[in-house]
Design an enzyme around this catalytic site. Sequence first.
Site, short mmCIF file in Angstrom:
data_model
loop_
_atom_site.label_atom_id
_atom_site.label_comp_id
_atom_site.label_asym_id
_atom_site.label_seq_id
_atom_site.Cartn_x
_atom_site.Cartn_y
_atom_site.Cartn_z
N SER A 47 2.11 -2.42 -5.95
CA SER A 47 1.47 -1.33 -6.67
C SER A 47 1.93 -0.01 -6.07
CB SER A 47 -0.05 -1.45 -6.54
OG SER A 47 -0.72 -0.29 -7.01
N TYR A 86 -8.34 -1.92 -2.03
CA TYR A 86 -7.27 -2.37 -2.92
C TYR A 86 -5.91 -1.93 -2.37
CZ TYR A 86 -4.45 -2.86 -7.18
OH TYR A 86 -3.48 -3.19 -8.09
#
Length: 257
Positions: free
Chosen positions: A148, A161
């Site tokens: 990501s 996250y």
Amino acid sequence: MGFTSDSFRLDGRRALITGSGKGIGLELARGLGAAGARVVINDRNADKARRVASQLQEEGIDADFAVFDVTDRAQLLEAINHLEATRGAIDILVNNAGIQRRAPLEDFDPNDWHALMRVNLDGVFHVSQAVARHMIARGRGKIINICSVQSELARPTIAPYAASKGAVKMLTKGMCAEWARHGIQANGLAPGYFATEMNRALVDNQEFSQWLCKRTPAGRWGRVEELCGAAVFLASPASDFINGQTLFVDGGLTSVV
């Protein structure tokens, strides 16, 4: 053999994509299938996995399914070994399964922290280890870990996250260090902000969308199909000497301040 356009083809190769019952995982399965791969849809829900595989078959893609939870080591080992024994080699693994939880870090529920790590990090470890043992025996394989922009950048309310995705980036490098000598290429694919079900609340937030479009050089949200070219490249012979790298598909977001 020299380079040809066939270097990007995946004909005859089987690709297992975890968490591919919807969103990015499903679109990656569709893209790999369009390049000739025999795709294996994975989801925890058997009916959903079967339905998605049938949908892809109707689109002309060679699709099968495997039901397991990436957080259940015994279950995934049984499923992967069964796949290898009954349907043939898993040539390509895409570790896509992931979840998101949002809260200020000082208030973040420890249970949510552990849930994030179990899926986003532990799942990548367990599934990769199970598949890599077969790849090592064959002396070849492709592993693509979905990272990501949060593998590099942090934002308020999603620090755990970001921690999980930063860890996946480094685990990818570790896979290269351990498994490159066995003919395995392990690389990361890092999406920027894409209009998916997981991001629906952000997409619908006009203030955030305006900020994102100004922050991203491309000036817009990504479309999930725009990830497929990078995935096909990393899964194909064209990337045989690329290892331990993370390819950002983010409209330029991580390149500018």
